[in-house]
Structures are given as structure tokens and as C-alpha cells.
Design an enzyme around this catalytic site. Structure first.
Site, PDB file in Angstrom:
ATOM      1  N   PHE A   1      10.534  -6.895  51.688  1.00  0.00           N
ATOM      2  CA  PHE A   1      11.754  -7.832  51.747  1.00  0.00           C
ATOM      3  C   PHE A   1      12.978  -7.192  51.212  1.00  0.00           C
ATOM      4  CE2 PHE A   1       9.572 -11.327  53.997  1.00  0.00           C
ATOM      5  CZ  PHE A   1       8.408 -10.818  53.980  1.00  0.00           C
TER       6      PHE A   1
ATOM      7  N   LYS B   1      19.396   2.900  57.721  1.00  0.00           N
ATOM      8  CA  LYS B   1      18.887   1.526  57.301  1.00  0.00           C
ATOM      9  C   LYS B   1      20.060   0.492  57.123  1.00  0.00           C
ATOM     10  CE  LYS B   1      19.307   1.284  52.692  1.00  0.00           C
ATOM     11  NZ  LYS B   1      18.926   0.378  51.399  1.00  0.00           N
TER      12      LYS B   1
ATOM     13  N   PHE C   1      16.810   5.671  47.787  1.00  0.00           N
ATOM     14  CA  PHE C   1      16.412   4.747  46.873  1.00  0.00           C
ATOM     15  C   PHE C   1      15.010   4.366  46.579  1.00  0.00           C
ATOM     16  CE2 PHE C   1      17.033   1.162  44.340  1.00  0.00           C
ATOM     17  CZ  PHE C   1      16.983   0.041  45.074  1.00  0.00           C
TER      18      PHE C   1
ATOM     19  N   LYS D   1      12.341  -0.203  63.492  1.00  0.00           N
ATOM     20  CA  LYS D   1      11.175  -0.687  62.640  1.00  0.00           C
ATOM     21  C   LYS D   1      10.094  -1.297  63.644  1.00  0.00           C
ATOM     22  CE  LYS D   1      12.758   0.954  58.835  1.00  0.00           C
ATOM     23  NZ  LYS D   1      12.214   2.246  58.378  1.00  0.00           N
TER      24      LYS D   1
ATOM     25  N   SER E   1       9.914  -3.177  57.452  1.00  0.00           N
ATOM     26  CA  SER E   1      10.911  -4.090  56.748  1.00  0.00           C
ATOM     27  C   SER E   1      10.583  -5.449  57.366  1.00  0.00           C
ATOM     28  CB  SER E   1      12.218  -3.700  57.412  1.00  0.00           C
ATOM     29  OG  SER E   1      13.013  -4.906  56.783  1.00  0.00           O
TER      30      SER E   1
ATOM     31  N   TYR F   1      18.673  -1.338  64.145  1.00  0.00           N
ATOM     32  CA  TYR F   1      17.943  -0.887  63.050  1.00  0.00           C
ATOM     33  C   TYR F   1      16.451  -1.710  62.837  1.00  0.00           C
ATOM     34  CZ  TYR F   1      15.909  -1.308  58.322  1.00  0.00           C
ATOM     35  OH  TYR F   1      15.016  -1.421  57.365  1.00  0.00           O
TER      36      TYR F   1
ATOM     37  N   GLY G   1      24.355 -12.172  62.412  1.00  0.00           N
ATOM     38  CA  GLY G   1      22.921 -11.629  62.174  1.00  0.00           C
ATOM     39  C   GLY G   1      22.349 -12.049  61.267  1.00  0.00           C
ATOM     40  N   ASP G   2      22.921 -12.688  60.254  1.00  0.00           N
ATOM     41  CA  ASP G   2      22.063 -13.178  59.021  1.00  0.00           C
ATOM     42  C   ASP G   2      21.084 -14.128  59.375  1.00  0.00           C
ATOM     43  OD1 ASP G   2      24.533 -13.018  56.338  1.00  0.00           O
ATOM     44  OD2 ASP G   2      22.921 -11.713  56.892  1.00  0.00           O
TER      45      ASP G   2
ATOM     46  N   PHE H   1       9.713   7.425  54.496  1.00  0.00           N
ATOM     47  CA  PHE H   1      10.984   6.533  54.190  1.00  0.00           C
ATOM     48  C   PHE H   1      12.069   7.048  55.195  1.00  0.00           C
ATOM     49  CE2 PHE H   1       9.279   4.242  50.606  1.00  0.00           C
ATOM     50  CZ  PHE H   1       8.578   5.116  49.922  1.00  0.00           C
TER      51      PHE H   1
END
Ligand code: WQD
Length: 346
Positions: free
Chosen positions: A179, A86, A12, A155, A126, A151, A298-299, A82
Site C-alpha cells: 500500500f 515508480k 528505499f 505492475k 503495488s 506505472y 489519477g488519485d 524491487f
């Protein structure tokens, strides 16, 4: 014409970045093993830029195959890395898959950077490295908190490995902390291609609106935010892409202040889930079929960027607001339906 190697070039953000690099006069090659993407992006890049990008279908976990690309291209001026898995949820279920892929791939790549003396390295990081921040907006100096997922841990570890690497070698690096990248190239020829049921908000919205999904769930509206839903900093993928071109130019012109500079890539504006849905309905004219469900494990409750460093030092000017992000995402979803209908009729 400086030559840039983009890993994950058919993904992407990678595909959108290749377009921006080509439009800014760079010679680009790509490494992508198509494990999470398809060659659709390469034809989209050619349609938009007129350039056929050479992609090496190589798994970075295979050192010899990776090294062979550098033996063929001994004149690489910079790398934008990249290539990584993810999906936050998948990483919780399959941690070893994530640690092996994301870390072995990075380490093999850095071994080649050292062996072939590649001077510049830009890393796809990220905002997830900040975890659940105590203070928002977050700056690049906001303390890193324990990762919420494997994940996110890859990072954080990736940043540490690269920082130590730049101390021990002549390579300079930039860490770009994205973000929430959303939207699609304004031409409608490339965009996000989520594998399976979309976990991320914007593809979930557009797939619900087009009828691929029957209904969308809002994961919680009882948070301590202005409307009870989570706050994020959505940033258009083309704005993210251009920041990579600026980062490479910043390194080539030796403007970097340290051997490993860090930049937040966000708009600096927080948008709630419900506000994002309202923006979509406004620009598409399509009422969205959604219901309020339980919170998602996890949010993060709320996070958005202080992006002053990227704006001032990289000269980054953000072009897309939330309405344009939703508009390009919707146009891409409509394009995918058109392509699918054509395929069904052939
Ligand atoms: C955003 C908000 C959800 C889907 C993740 C990674 C981050 C980056 C972007 C790679 C949350 C809510 C979502 C749905 C919903 N990835 N939501 N219904 O989790 O902020 O970030 O993706 O770099 O590293 O952590 O993005 O789009 O999944 O969620 O209510 O069907 O939308 O609960 O509040 P997230 P997201």
C-alpha cells in the site's frame, strides 16, 4: 546460510529489506544501477548491520551483464525484485521509459532465473493494481481494474508475466502488493531519498516542515470521505521489509499454497491526508504550512488493505502505527539536514 539476490537494493524499500534479511541470517547480494538511488544506502546498511553488501552496478536491461552476476553466483536461493521506476506522474509523461525499464528488466531477470534454476522469486507489486476499488478494504481477490497509469500497468503486467512463468517452470513466486510505504529505519541511518520535488505525501510533509519546500498543497478536500481528503493505507517501510524476509522463508520452507501466492501489505487501517498531517504535527511539534488545492488527476479516493492473509499465512506482525511512521520520517529528514549542513561547512 541461504543467499538472496535483491535487485534495487540501494532503493528505499530494497535497502530496508537488505537490513532485515541480514538481521535474519541471510547472505545478501544486490544489483542496482544507481539510476534512481545513490550509494548512501550501502553505507547506511553497513553502519546498521556491520556488513558490507556487494552491489553489482548493472542495468537489468543489459542481459549479458545481468547474466554475468548469475554466472558468478550459481547458488542463489531466492530473488527479491524491487528494481523498477515508480513515479506515477512521470510514467504518464514517459510511458515508453517505464514499459522498457520495468518490463525489459523483469524479463531479462526471469530469463536468468530459468537458465540458472533459481527456485524462489518475490516481486515488488503495488496496491495500484486495484485501481479505484468499488469495495474497501481490498482483499487479494478484489478484481483488478484497468491501471490508472503506465506505472500501475507495469505492475499488473509484471504479475501476469510472473504467474505464467511459474506455470511453465519449477520456480515459485510471491507477489507482494504494497500500500503506501512511508517512514524510515528507526536508527536514522537510511530512509527515503526522493529525487527532485517529492510527489508522495510523507516526504512532501517532512520537506515542508524542515523548510526545503515553502508550503505543501493538500490535493482536494471535497471527496466523499470522513474529512473530505483521500484515504490511504500508510505502512512503515520496516514492516514492509520484514514481510519480504517472511515471504522468502515461506518459500524456502515450501509453505506456499500455489506456485504464485499473492499478499496485500498494508496495516488494514485507512488514514486521510488531513489525519496524516495532524499525526505529523503531533509527533514533531512542528505546525505544517499547507493549503487546500484542487484534486490531483489519477488519485484514488479511498483504498486500504485487508491484510489477513499476510498476517495469518506469513506470520506478519505490524510494529509501526501512523505516529511512529511520522516520527521516523521526521527524524530522517532532520538527519538529512544535519548531513547537508556538515557538507556545506566542509
Ligand atoms: C497519497 C495522498 C495525494 C502529495 C503512489 C503510487 C503507489 C505507491 C505510493 C509505489 C493522495 C495526497 C500527496 C502532496 C497531497 N508507489 N498528497 N499532497 O498516490 O497514494 O500512491 O505512491 O509503489 O503505487 O500510486 O501516494 O503519497 O503520492 O499520495 O495531498 O503533496 O496524498 O493526493 O491523496 P499514492 P502519494
Amino acid at each position: 546460510m541461504p543467499k538472496i539476490l535483491v535487485t534495487g537494493g540501494t532503493g528505499f524499500i530494497g535497502s530496508h529489506t537488505i537490513i532485515d534479511l541480514v538481521e535474519n541470517g541471510f547472505d545478501v547480494i544486490s544489483i542496482d544501477d544507481f539510476s534512481r538511488s545513490t550509494s548512501i544506502a550501502l553505507s547506511g546498511i553497513e553502519t546498521i548491520t556491520g556488513k558490507k553488501i556487494k552491489n553489482y552496478s548493472v542495468d537489468l536491461k543489459n542481459f549479458e551483464e545481468t547474466q554475468a552476476v548469475f554466472m558468478e553466483h550459481t547458488d542463489i536461493d531466492g530473488i527479491i525484485h524491487f528494481a523498477a521506476y515508480k513515479a506515477v506522474g512521470e510514467s504518464v509523461e514517459e510511458p515508453i521509459l517505464y514499459y522498457e525499464n520495468n518490463m525489459f528488466g523483469l524479463i531479462n531477470l526471469l530469463k536468468c532465473v530459468q537458465e540458472f534454476g533459481v527456485p524462489n522469486f518475490v516481486f515488488s507489486s503495488s496496491c495500484t493494481v486495484y485501481g479505484n476499488p468499488d469495495v474497501i478494504p481490498v482483499t487479494e481477490q478484489t478484481p483488478i481494474k484497468p491501471a490508472e497509469s503506465p506505472y500501475g500497468a507495469t505492475k499488473q503486467m509484471g504479475e501476469t508475466v510472473i504467474r505464467d512463468f511459474t506455470k511453465a517452470t519449477a520456480t515459485n513466486a510471491i507477489l507482494l502488493r504494497y500500500f503506501n510505504p512511508v517512514g524510515a529505519h528507526p536508527s536514522g541511518h537510511i530512509g527515503e531519498l526522493p529525487v527532485g520535488r517529492p510527489q508522495n505525501l510523507v516526504p512532501a510533509i517532512t520537506q515542508t516542515a524542515i523548510g526545503k519546500l515553502p508550503k505543501m498543497m493538500v490535493h482536494g478536500n471535497d471527496y466523499d470521505t470522513r474529512d473530505g481528503s483521500c484515504v490511504r493505507d500508510y505502512i512503515h517501510v520496516s514492516d514492509i521489509a520484514h514481510a519480504h524476509t517472511l515471504a522468502i522463508q515461506y518459500l524456502l520452507e515450501e509453505k506456499n499454497e500455489t506456485a504464485c501466492d499473492v499478499f496485500n501489505l498494508g496495516t488494514g487501517k485507512g488514514v486521510t491526508v488531513l489525519e496524516a498531517i495532524q499525526a505529523f504535527e503531533k509527533v514533531s511539534g512542528v505546525p505544517l504550512n499547507y493549503s487546500i488545492g484542487p484534486r490531483r488527476a489519477g488519485d484514488v479516493v479511498a483504498i486500504y488493505a485487508n491484510n489477513e492473509a499476510a498476517v495469518k499465512k506469513l506470520g506478519w506482525n505490524i510494529q509501526y502505527d501512523i505516529d511512529k511512521m511520522m516520527d521516523t520520517a521526521w527524524k530522517w529528514e532532520l538527519r538529512l539536514k544535519e548531513l547537508n549542513d556538515q557538507a556545506m561547512n566542509n
